[in-house]
Design an enzyme around this catalytic site. Structure first.
Site, short mmCIF file in Angstrom:
data_model
loop_
_atom_site.label_atom_id
_atom_site.label_comp_id
_atom_site.label_asym_id
_atom_site.label_seq_id
_atom_site.Cartn_x
_atom_site.Cartn_y
_atom_site.Cartn_z
N LYS B 82 0.85 -1.19 0.00
CA LYS B 82 0.00 0.00 0.00
C LYS B 82 0.89 1.25 0.00
O LYS B 82 1.85 1.32 0.79
CB LYS B 82 -0.88 -0.05 1.25
CG LYS B 82 -1.94 1.01 1.36
CD LYS B 82 -2.80 0.75 2.61
CE LYS B 82 -3.97 1.70 2.71
NZ LYS B 82 -4.83 1.41 3.89
N SER B 157 -9.50 0.79 2.88
CA SER B 157 -8.71 1.64 2.02
C SER B 157 -7.55 0.92 1.35
O SER B 157 -6.94 1.48 0.45
CB SER B 157 -8.16 2.82 2.82
OG SER B 157 -7.29 2.35 3.86
N SER B 181 -9.90 -1.27 7.06
CA SER B 181 -9.23 -1.12 5.76
C SER B 181 -8.40 -2.31 5.31
O SER B 181 -7.97 -2.33 4.15
CB SER B 181 -8.36 0.14 5.78
OG SER B 181 -9.16 1.29 5.78
#
Lengths: 65, 471
Positions: B82, B157, B181
């Site tokens: 990420k 996310s 997330s």
């Protein structure tokens, strides 16, 4: 705990240094209202002598082997 | 499994294959890059692809191994993470326009520990802007697509992490979990995701969203892979004194422990209310499978979880707004509409309300511990529905946007507020072909029991081995 109105929000946001217009204030009120409602039963009920480290103490009280 | 397509191996398998020289790091890296080239135009899972650098690093890893030098258990394994983990000298966008060209000067401790184990960097993965969104939409870089059904969201996310791991573009990926997330993309994309206890993995060098709620954790194909990564990253860090030290469990060993005799709780309310029938079916099937494996199920009456979700919303909104205040003043036009709207929510919460929500965290956790006494873990859905379509979840900054977000994340946020660990495992599919994951919620710092149960479940099922096909 009472959910803030758009008027309240305009005042609080201005104090925070980020003034918002009527439309944004109305949207914020709609967005966070449920958060205030959901927490209302807890707000104002916490004891005076609640140690600041309570969360960490409870969290580490039973550590897995 | 054959190493003719090494990208299809698990993290653990490919690390062993490289170490045993059954396949080279270059072959593995090239295989991943080939798959990325095929899938990226459909998925939008990568923020950046660093093919040349990755191949050069793979060659260096192969050369070192030939000379008898191994960096660690992940020597030569290519990974992407990420795009919020600072990596000195690299652009780290945090999924934002504001940091589109920002170059990190430090490296996140979690990322550094994976590098120290020998990993090769493939590039960086897409994410929701500033990790503030549960669907996978991104106003600046476009939505990430679900590899199972392309017009559905990945969840956020850690949207790119879920999508890329599911499509076998990276063997695993770091995600972060502040309100769901890691678990949401794991559920929507059919991969394994571990949200760790607050204090288990250092957050130093990981982009902050909420200092009270943020956690670092992996998304991978198997529970065994998550255990491997947790073992590498967990533990004390002088750069993050909130991270707990002490001896760590042997997480890999935990995945091999039998589960007969363990007790798992099923909440009597909240987590079982208003479920899509397909989610309810998978919950029942998961329970049945674990029962066959020797788990004893009991019903558990939890304290009012709605109060926890409300407290989580208050804490997250204020802390996120405080982190972003300077940019909200100087560059409001550079935020996506939904993220700006959510940040503005934090402006309206008085300090006394925020502090009350924080102060209640200890008593709330104590009440949860009392209610789950005698239970090794809880089993619950991650969300009441499978992945919605990109179109129907594109709520932007509409008046009901926050309500949509809160409904979607109502089963994940209580766990964040209490700081608990939670493992999401692929547990089934809808009739429409969308994955469904279930979460196992554990006691603070007891990730090991979750890994133990999850690994047994994966030995008994094949949901985690299924992969989407490019059509």
């Amino acid at each position: 705990m009472t959910r803030p109105s758009p008027k309240d929000i305009k005042a609080i946001a201005a104090v925070a240094g980020l003034p918002v217009d009527d439309e944004v204030a109305a949207r914020i009120a709609t967005s966070i209202g449920p958060g205030f409602d959901g927490f209302a039963a807890v707000a104002g009920t916490l004891p005076f002598d609640l140690e600041p480290a309570t969360f960490t103490r409870v969290q580490t009280a039973k550590v897995a082997p | 499994m054959s190493v003719t397509e090494p990208a299809l191996l698990s993290l653990t398998e490919v690390a062993q294959a490289i170490a045993q020289k059954r396949v080279s790091s270059r072959e593995v890296t090239q295989c991943c890059l080939d798959r990325i080239a095929e899938w990226q135009p459909r998925l939008n899972a990568f923020m950046s692809i660093e093919a040349d650098e990755a191949l050069a690093a793979a060659d260096a890893a192969d050369k070192a191994l030939s000379a008898g030098k191994s960096s660690g258990v992940l020597h030569g394994v290519p990974l992407a993470h990420k795009d919020m983990y600072y990596d000195a000298g690299k652009v780290v966008t945090c999924g934002s326009k504001i940091r589109r060209d920002w170059v990190a000067t430090t490296t996140a401790t979690s990322l550094q520990r994976l590098k120290d184990a020998g990993t090769v960097r493939l590039g960086a993965l897409q994410m929701s802007e500033f990790a503030y969104g549960p669907t996978g939409h991104n106003a600046h870089y476009g939505p990430v697509h679900n590899p199972w059904v392309l017009d559905h969201v990945t969840g956020g996310s850690s949207s790119g992490s879920g999508s890329a791991v599911a499509a076998r573009l990276t063997f695993a990926a770091l995600g972060s979990d502040t309100g769901g997330s890691i678990r949401m993309p794991a559920h929507f994309c059919g991969v394994t995701g571990l949200k760790t206890t607050v204090g288990r993995i250092s957050r130093a060098g990981a982009m902050p969203l909420s200092q009270s709620l943020d956690t670092v954790g992996p998304l991978a194909r198997t529970v065994e892979d998550c255990a491997l990564l947790l073992g590498l990253m967990a533990g004390a860090d002088p750069e993050d004194p909130t991270c707990i030290g002490g001896e760590l469990p042997d997480y890999a060993e935990a995945t091999r422990q039998p589960i007969k005799g363990l007790t798992v709780g099923i909440p009597s309310a909240f987590y079982v209310d208003d479920l899509d029938p397909e989610i309810a079916r998978v919950l029942d099937e998961t329970r049945a499978t674990l029962t066959v494996e020797g788990v004893r199920f009991v019903q558990v009456e939890l304290p009012d979880q709605r109060q926890l979700t409300a407290a989580c919303q208050l804490v997250l909104a204020v802390e996120a707004a405080a982190f972003h205040k300077r940019w909200m003043i100087e560059r409001p036009q550079d935020y996506g509409p939904q993220v700006l709207m959510r940040l503005q929510n934090g402006l309206a919460i008085p300090a006394i309300s925020y502090l009350e929500a924080l102060r209640w965290r200890g008593p709330a956790l104590a009440a949860y511990v009392a209610a789950t006494s005698g239970v090794d873990a809880l089993l619950a859905p991650v969300a009441p529905v499978a992945a919605p379509t990109i179109a129907e979840s594109d709520v932007g900054n509409s008046l009901d946007a926050e309500a949509v977000i809160q409904r979607l994340t109502r089963f994940t946020r209580p766990v964040n507020y209490l700081g608990l660990p939670s493992l999401t495992v692929p547990s089934g599919f809808t009739k429409g072909g969308l994955p469904v994951g279930m979460q196992l919620i554990g006691a603070s710092f007891d990730e090991a029991v979750l890994l133990r149960i999850g690994a047994t479940f994966q030995r008994a099922t094949d949901f985690h081995t299924r992969r989407p096909e490019l059509t």
